[in-house]
Design a protein around this motif. Sequence first.
Motif, PDB file in Angstrom:
ATOM      1  N   MET A  64       0.851  -1.189   0.000  1.00  0.00           N
ATOM      2  CA  MET A  64       0.000   0.000   0.000  1.00  0.00           C
ATOM      3  C   MET A  64       0.884   1.235   0.000  1.00  0.00           C
ATOM      4  O   MET A  64       1.838   1.311   0.778  1.00  0.00           O
ATOM      5  CB  MET A  64      -0.901   0.010   1.235  1.00  0.00           C
ATOM      6  CG  MET A  64      -1.666  -1.276   1.457  1.00  0.00           C
ATOM      7  SD  MET A  64      -2.384  -1.358   3.110  1.00  0.00           S
ATOM      8  CE  MET A  64      -2.434  -3.127   3.365  1.00  0.00           C
ATOM      9  N   GLY A  65       0.568   2.190  -0.853  1.00  0.00           N
ATOM     10  CA  GLY A  65       1.365   3.408  -0.911  1.00  0.00           C
ATOM     11  C   GLY A  65       1.343   4.016  -2.300  1.00  0.00           C
ATOM     12  O   GLY A  65       0.482   3.684  -3.124  1.00  0.00           O
ATOM     13  N   ALA A  84       1.582  -9.607  -7.897  1.00  0.00           N
ATOM     14  CA  ALA A  84       1.766  -8.437  -7.032  1.00  0.00           C
ATOM     15  C   ALA A  84       0.602  -7.481  -7.208  1.00  0.00           C
ATOM     16  O   ALA A  84       0.114  -7.280  -8.326  1.00  0.00           O
ATOM     17  CB  ALA A  84       3.081  -7.735  -7.354  1.00  0.00           C
ATOM     18  N   ILE A  85       0.178  -6.903  -6.091  1.00  0.00           N
ATOM     19  CA  ILE A  85      -0.926  -5.941  -6.089  1.00  0.00           C
ATOM     20  C   ILE A  85      -0.477  -4.694  -5.346  1.00  0.00           C
ATOM     21  O   ILE A  85       0.062  -4.782  -4.234  1.00  0.00           O
ATOM     22  CB  ILE A  85      -2.181  -6.522  -5.389  1.00  0.00           C
ATOM     23  CG1 ILE A  85      -2.643  -7.811  -6.079  1.00  0.00           C
ATOM     24  CG2 ILE A  85      -3.309  -5.497  -5.358  1.00  0.00           C
ATOM     25  CD1 ILE A  85      -3.697  -8.575  -5.289  1.00  0.00           C
ATOM     26  N   LEU A  86      -0.694  -3.536  -5.949  1.00  0.00           N
ATOM     27  CA  LEU A  86      -0.420  -2.258  -5.284  1.00  0.00           C
ATOM     28  C   LEU A  86      -1.737  -1.555  -5.024  1.00  0.00           C
ATOM     29  O   LEU A  86      -2.501  -1.280  -5.947  1.00  0.00           O
ATOM     30  CB  LEU A  86       0.464  -1.361  -6.150  1.00  0.00           C
ATOM     31  CG  LEU A  86       0.653   0.070  -5.638  1.00  0.00           C
ATOM     32  CD1 LEU A  86       1.361   0.079  -4.283  1.00  0.00           C
ATOM     33  CD2 LEU A  86       1.411   0.927  -6.641  1.00  0.00           C
ATOM     34  N   VAL A  87      -2.021  -1.290  -3.756  1.00  0.00           N
ATOM     35  CA  VAL A  87      -3.167  -0.458  -3.385  1.00  0.00           C
ATOM     36  C   VAL A  87      -2.635   0.963  -3.298  1.00  0.00           C
ATOM     37  O   VAL A  87      -1.929   1.311  -2.349  1.00  0.00           O
ATOM     38  CB  VAL A  87      -3.784  -0.916  -2.052  1.00  0.00           C
ATOM     39  CG1 VAL A  87      -4.967  -0.024  -1.691  1.00  0.00           C
ATOM     40  CG2 VAL A  87      -4.226  -2.371  -2.147  1.00  0.00           C
ATOM     41  N   ILE A 200       2.028  -5.519 -12.520  1.00  0.00           N
ATOM     42  CA  ILE A 200       1.584  -5.286 -11.145  1.00  0.00           C
ATOM     43  C   ILE A 200       0.172  -4.718 -11.211  1.00  0.00           C
ATOM     44  O   ILE A 200      -0.064  -3.697 -11.875  1.00  0.00           O
ATOM     45  CB  ILE A 200       2.523  -4.312 -10.411  1.00  0.00           C
ATOM     46  CG1 ILE A 200       3.912  -4.945 -10.230  1.00  0.00           C
ATOM     47  CG2 ILE A 200       1.939  -3.916  -9.051  1.00  0.00           C
ATOM     48  CD1 ILE A 200       4.935  -4.027  -9.593  1.00  0.00           C
ATOM     49  N   ALA A 201      -0.761  -5.370 -10.558  1.00  0.00           N
ATOM     50  CA  ALA A 201      -2.135  -4.878 -10.527  1.00  0.00           C
ATOM     51  C   ALA A 201      -2.214  -3.677  -9.591  1.00  0.00           C
ATOM     52  O   ALA A 201      -1.829  -3.768  -8.427  1.00  0.00           O
ATOM     53  CB  ALA A 201      -3.078  -5.978 -10.061  1.00  0.00           C
ATOM     54  N   VAL A 202      -2.686  -2.549 -10.107  1.00  0.00           N
ATOM     55  CA  VAL A 202      -2.781  -1.319  -9.319  1.00  0.00           C
ATOM     56  C   VAL A 202      -4.249  -1.009  -9.053  1.00  0.00           C
ATOM     57  O   VAL A 202      -5.055  -0.934  -9.990  1.00  0.00           O
ATOM     58  CB  VAL A 202      -2.112  -0.131 -10.045  1.00  0.00           C
ATOM     59  CG1 VAL A 202      -2.230   1.136  -9.208  1.00  0.00           C
ATOM     60  CG2 VAL A 202      -0.649  -0.444 -10.339  1.00  0.00           C
ATOM     61  N   VAL A 203      -4.586  -0.845  -7.790  1.00  0.00           N
ATOM     62  CA  VAL A 203      -5.956  -0.552  -7.375  1.00  0.00           C
ATOM     63  C   VAL A 203      -5.947   0.723  -6.545  1.00  0.00           C
ATOM     64  O   VAL A 203      -5.174   0.827  -5.580  1.00  0.00           O
ATOM     65  CB  VAL A 203      -6.545  -1.711  -6.538  1.00  0.00           C
ATOM     66  CG1 VAL A 203      -7.971  -1.395  -6.109  1.00  0.00           C
ATOM     67  CG2 VAL A 203      -6.485  -3.022  -7.317  1.00  0.00           C
ATOM     68  N   ALA A 204      -6.771   1.684  -6.896  1.00  0.00           N
ATOM     69  CA  ALA A 204      -6.864   2.916  -6.112  1.00  0.00           C
ATOM     70  C   ALA A 204      -7.549   2.618  -4.788  1.00  0.00           C
ATOM     71  O   ALA A 204      -8.629   2.007  -4.756  1.00  0.00           O
ATOM     72  CB  ALA A 204      -7.629   3.980  -6.880  1.00  0.00           C
ATOM     73  N   ALA A 205      -6.941   3.030  -3.691  1.00  0.00           N
ATOM     74  CA  ALA A 205      -7.492   2.734  -2.363  1.00  0.00           C
ATOM     75  C   ALA A 205      -8.892   3.306  -2.197  1.00  0.00           C
ATOM     76  O   ALA A 205      -9.742   2.718  -1.521  1.00  0.00           O
ATOM     77  CB  ALA A 205      -6.567   3.288  -1.283  1.00  0.00           C
TER      78      ALA A 205
END
Length: 250
Positions: A64-65, A84-87, A200-205
Motif C-alpha cells: 500500500m502506498g 503483485a498488487i499495489l493499493v 503489477i495490478a494497481v488498485v486505487a485505495a
Amino acid sequence: MRKILVAVKRVVDYKASIRVKADGSGVDISHVKMSMNPFDEIAVEEALRIKEKGSAEEVIVLSMGGDASQEILRTALAMGADRAILVKRDAEIQPLAAAKILKKFVEQESPQLVLLGKQAIDTDNNQVGQMLAALLNWPQGTFASKVHLHDGGVSVTREIDGGLETLFLQLPAVITTDLRLNEPRYISLPNIVQAKRKQIAVVAAETLNIDLEPRVKTLHVDAPEKRRAGIRLDNVSDLVNRLKNEEKVI
C-alpha cells in the motif's frame, strides 16, 4: 493450501541515516534509500519456502502506498512471488486502514494463510497483523520464529519473555514473522530482469469503499537526545543521590 497472501511495506532502509524535518512534523525521507521492510522480506521468504515444499500453489504480495511502492513489489517478484498488487494511496495509511484493506483482498483472493512482518521499522506499531486477525476472526500467531504446516493447520513457535511458545492454528490463519524465522534469499540478476517485465495490478485505495481516515495524529517528532559521556561514582550512595537530585529519575 492454494494461496498465501503476503503484505509488504516500503520503508527507509535500515542502514540509512535519517534526520527529523526542521518543523518537527516527521522524518525527512528525501534522498534516503528506501527498501522493503526487513520483517516483511522474511514473510515473503517464508511464503516461498512453503510453496517450494509443495504446500502452496501461489504466493501473492500486496503493498500500500504511492507508485514508488512498485519497487519493493518487484523485489518480491524477483524473489519468486507469483503476483503483485499495489493499493495506491499517496496519503498516510495507518494500521487500522491497512488491516481493512488487507481484509478486503483476503475476501477477494481467499488465501489460506496471510503472512506479514511483525512490525514496520519506520513506525514500529506492531498492530496490522493483530487487527487483521480480529477483523477476519481468524486465529493468529505473532512473532513467529518457526512455522510448520500440518494437514489443516500450522504450528507456530513464537518468542515470549519466558522463552518459546508453540501454538497450533487451524487454517485459515494470520502469522506475523520475527527475525529468526529465516534468512531471505539472494536475488539473482536474471530474476531481477524478469521481475521488471511482470505486471503489477494497481488498485486505487479510494475505490475499495473503506474508511481510510487517520485515527492517530503526530503532534511532534524529535531526534533522540545524544548520549552523554559517562561518569564514575565512588559508591552506591553517590549513585542514588545523583539519580534522585540531579537526574530526577527516582
